[in-house]
Design a protein around this motif. Sequence first.
Motif, PDB file in Angstrom:
ATOM      1  N   ARG A 267       0.749  -1.255   0.074  1.00  0.00           N
ATOM      2  CA  ARG A 267      -0.149   0.080  -0.046  1.00  0.00           C
ATOM      3  C   ARG A 267       0.825   1.263  -0.040  1.00  0.00           C
ATOM      4  O   ARG A 267       2.049   1.159   0.370  1.00  0.00           O
ATOM      5  N   PRO A 268       0.380   2.396  -0.445  1.00  0.00           N
ATOM      6  CA  PRO A 268       1.202   3.543  -0.250  1.00  0.00           C
ATOM      7  C   PRO A 268       1.831   3.980   1.078  1.00  0.00           C
ATOM      8  O   PRO A 268       0.952   3.389   1.752  1.00  0.00           O
ATOM      9  N   LEU A 269       2.968   4.564   0.964  1.00  0.00           N
ATOM     10  CA  LEU A 269       3.538   4.656   2.331  1.00  0.00           C
ATOM     11  C   LEU A 269       2.521   5.503   3.298  1.00  0.00           C
ATOM     12  O   LEU A 269       2.581   5.186   4.513  1.00  0.00           O
ATOM     13  N   GLY A 270       2.009   6.539   2.895  1.00  0.00           N
ATOM     14  CA  GLY A 270       1.254   7.262   3.565  1.00  0.00           C
ATOM     15  C   GLY A 270      -0.150   6.846   4.369  1.00  0.00           C
ATOM     16  O   GLY A 270      -0.647   7.283   5.170  1.00  0.00           O
ATOM     17  N   ARG A 320       5.980  -2.791  -0.755  1.00  0.00           N
ATOM     18  CA  ARG A 320       6.339  -4.002   0.371  1.00  0.00           C
ATOM     19  C   ARG A 320       7.337  -3.524   1.032  1.00  0.00           C
ATOM     20  O   ARG A 320       7.621  -3.620   2.333  1.00  0.00           O
ATOM     21  N   ILE A 321       8.577  -2.871   0.415  1.00  0.00           N
ATOM     22  CA  ILE A 321       9.584  -2.469   0.751  1.00  0.00           C
ATOM     23  C   ILE A 321       9.461  -1.127   0.474  1.00  0.00           C
ATOM     24  O   ILE A 321       9.270  -0.455  -0.579  1.00  0.00           O
ATOM     25  N   ASP A 322       9.737  -0.232   1.760  1.00  0.00           N
ATOM     26  CA  ASP A 322       9.335   1.177   1.578  1.00  0.00           C
ATOM     27  C   ASP A 322      10.493   1.849   1.347  1.00  0.00           C
ATOM     28  O   ASP A 322      10.532   3.018   0.761  1.00  0.00           O
ATOM     29  N   VAL A 323      11.913   1.624   2.107  1.00  0.00           N
ATOM     30  CA  VAL A 323      12.884   2.364   1.731  1.00  0.00           C
ATOM     31  C   VAL A 323      14.263   1.305   1.754  1.00  0.00           C
ATOM     32  O   VAL A 323      14.295   0.266   1.985  1.00  0.00           O
TER      33      VAL A 323
END
Length: 464
Positions: A267-270, A320-323
Amino acid sequence: MGQLVPKISFQNKKLRNMRTWIHHATIVNEGRKFVGSVVIENEKIAEILENGQTPTSPCDKEIDATGCYLLPGVIDDHVHFRDPGLTHKADMATETAAAAAGGVTSFMDMPNCNPQTTTLEALDNKFADAARKCLVNYSFYFGATNNNADQLAALDKTHVCGVKLFMGASTGNMLVDRMETLKRIFSEAGMLIATHCEDQNIIRQNTELFKQKYGEDPDISCHPLIRSEEACYRSSSLAIQLAKETGARLHVLHVSTARELELFEDRPLGEKRITSEACVSHLFFCDEDYKTLGARIKCNPSIKTKQDRDALRQALATNRIDVIGTDHAPHLLSEKAGGALKAVSGMPTLQFSLISIMELVREGVLTMEQLVQKMCHAPAELFQIQGRGFIRTGYQADLVLVNPNKEWTVTPECIQSKCGWSPMEGQRFHAQVEKTFVNGSLVYDNGQLHKEVRGQALTFRRAL
């Protein structure tokens, strides 16, 4: 954190009313790639120009960036600079030089130094030291222990990036293993909790089994079997369960297995309160590399199978991986001697993080726009960093100019980290960082470091 340490920025004082025009660059920012220009005025981005536009007023310096990418400076959410107390292998000055040479303009440093950053006094001292030494921007995690939860409420959440929680023992032995303490930290932190997730009971059992079979120091190839997939999955699952039960803001560091990816939402990070990080080490290497690199690539969590590495790579194109971080952790080569149990864990990768991920772009694993999202935009959004991570008018001029078509090979002579080695030695890269700007100051220029530059303490908007 007590009183905010005043910013020290020697070179920035020289740049009052200075305007620098970087033109004909391929700007990669906020999902777009376009040829344009950026004007830096003092510390900030003053103008962003495209379609042949020219600056609204004269500039003191021009930089022709034809053929180069202009990116926001990389923000690394996960480094170990060993300062204070372990400075025989690294310190803030040398490792921020490595950061600048690699296009990294901001970092967040871990608490397992000496003394450990587990008291307000140690945290304040670290900020004061950073103001004197750091070439790039900085913040520091406060380390949670079994006994210091009372201090969490006193942290200045606008200047401390997060609480670091070791749910698995690693370098520095800051393991928090009491369930009542874990629940209290998750309930009371009031800010982002960054976790190292490995189940210590599983690791302990595996260690005894492998010692019985192979002796006191099994071969390095046993490392991913001792610090196993199950150990990672069990601990990550527990962290996520606690976060859901308490509503805590959780960031799981250095995800290393395909199985763990199932725990995170695409899902979107926010929209998320539970996020994840993948590290360059787990994206670049796999267990086949132990044959040639041995303990040089020993880290915790361990480098695992090619299937795990490829699954992590594929997840970069999703949410799924954000950073992407590094877990940059220098040791002397003498400390890396031994096998799965005696060699210390950790490796220096900070200087080569951006160009390593650019190799994945070259291979078609992800796009340049996705790279910038994972290494620049998302860390700024995830930690709510003020005024950084994007090329936007009025933002701090943290910028990196990188040539995507310049082949070169890593040699010991180019390594800036104090430990003097890298697992990337001998690696042939196809991109090279040419210039790095920190708060408008040119700190790295084609192999030359301007060591009089000083970074600034990061500030955070906190809305949990």
